[in-house]
Scaffold this active site. Sequence first.
Site, PDB file in Angstrom:
ATOM      1  N   ASP A 111     -14.633  44.283 -25.571  1.00  0.00           N
ATOM      2  CA  ASP A 111     -14.683  44.117 -26.982  1.00  0.00           C
ATOM      3  C   ASP A 111     -14.185  45.261 -27.752  1.00  0.00           C
ATOM      4  O   ASP A 111     -15.387  46.546 -27.773  1.00  0.00           O
ATOM      5  CB  ASP A 111     -16.429  44.506 -27.422  1.00  0.00           C
ATOM      6  N   ALA A 112     -13.599  45.221 -28.530  1.00  0.00           N
ATOM      7  CA  ALA A 112     -12.630  46.707 -29.079  1.00  0.00           C
ATOM      8  C   ALA A 112     -12.522  46.157 -30.079  1.00  0.00           C
ATOM      9  O   ALA A 112     -12.144  47.258 -30.818  1.00  0.00           O
ATOM     10  CB  ALA A 112     -10.867  47.206 -28.249  1.00  0.00           C
ATOM     11  N   LYS A 113     -12.244  44.934 -30.802  1.00  0.00           N
ATOM     12  CA  LYS A 113     -11.933  44.180 -32.290  1.00  0.00           C
ATOM     13  C   LYS A 113     -10.880  45.389 -32.485  1.00  0.00           C
ATOM     14  O   LYS A 113     -10.623  45.633 -33.546  1.00  0.00           O
ATOM     15  CB  LYS A 113     -12.913  44.685 -33.317  1.00  0.00           C
ATOM     16  N   ARG A 114      -9.658  44.823 -31.497  1.00  0.00           N
ATOM     17  CA  ARG A 114      -8.555  45.582 -32.262  1.00  0.00           C
ATOM     18  C   ARG A 114      -7.813  45.094 -33.216  1.00  0.00           C
ATOM     19  O   ARG A 114      -7.188  44.108 -33.137  1.00  0.00           O
ATOM     20  CB  ARG A 114      -7.561  46.141 -31.096  1.00  0.00           C
ATOM     21  N   THR A 148     -11.530  41.058 -27.687  1.00  0.00           N
ATOM     22  CA  THR A 148     -11.269  41.559 -29.577  1.00  0.00           C
ATOM     23  C   THR A 148     -10.752  41.782 -30.445  1.00  0.00           C
ATOM     24  O   THR A 148     -10.675  42.253 -30.389  1.00  0.00           O
ATOM     25  CB  THR A 148     -12.990  41.518 -29.884  1.00  0.00           C
TER      26      THR A 148
END
Length: 314
Positions: A111-114, A148
């Site tokens: 879950d890094a929302k890159r 993510t």
Amino acid sequence: MNANNTNHAIDTLIEKIIKTQNPTVVGLDPALDLVPDYLKQREFEKHGETLKGAAKAVYKFNKGLINALCNIVPAVKPQLAFYEALGVEGIKVFYKTVHYARERGMFVIADAKRGDIGSTAAAYADAFLGETKVGLSAYSAFPANMLTVNAYLGTDGVAPFVKACGDYGKGIFVLVKTSNPSSGELQDKLIDGVPVYELMGNMVTSWGAELIGNYGYSAVGAVVGATYPEQIAQLRAKFPQTFFLIPGYGAQGGTAADLAKAFDDKGRGGIVNSSRGIIAAYKKEGNEQDFAGAAYREAMRMKEDLLSVIGEIK
């Protein structure tokens, strides 16, 4: 990638969900105040009250949770921010946690929302989904199964991630309708009568059209919050090939009943996140020495809660 590909992230995830009869992913979001005091004190005695000491305690916490949950929960979702907050030592723990979870047979969603464009997006994709080339060798820096992604930069910010999905049998979850209270400030705005989150859902479908697995779901999935049940039902009906990562259950107010329409008629189509509700369940029971047992019991309670609405996952 097509339906005949045997290395498909969503197929792997669905098979683990069916095996465990549990559509739960545990968010490994180890804010320090959630880590049992005795673990912190033990490491602080060795390393001082330092980032290294804190990171060591986090890893002991994560290992205990993974050991307790690996046979009953299909997936974990470490949130990178909590590891970055501990500096270099925290990043090492993120790396070790990803590897340990996979060694124990768990599916890992980073879950890094890159989200970026061009060579930067490609570098992010290499780091979490693909490989970094070093001379004649190649290395998986943080070998997650899925990542993510924030796609609000548009197609050129997502294309490198989609390519990595096809090249390496991985997957992504794109932010579509998030669970936070202010998500509607942008995501609910209408463009030609269509909400932005639905337009993003259309784009997700387009990006994942060539990445459909054996169970009929694409490796390009969507983040859709449990706190908006009407939108979940709408999006499931409109996007039958999009797999959902569903935050917002429990602490944020989402209930199993809110999720009834997030799944298809076989009980597939989504995985529901719980973070502090599971990893800090020991706080309700009052025994930090048994944090792993408390996490196990809460995960089983959540599983039964979800299955009471979804039914058997086939």
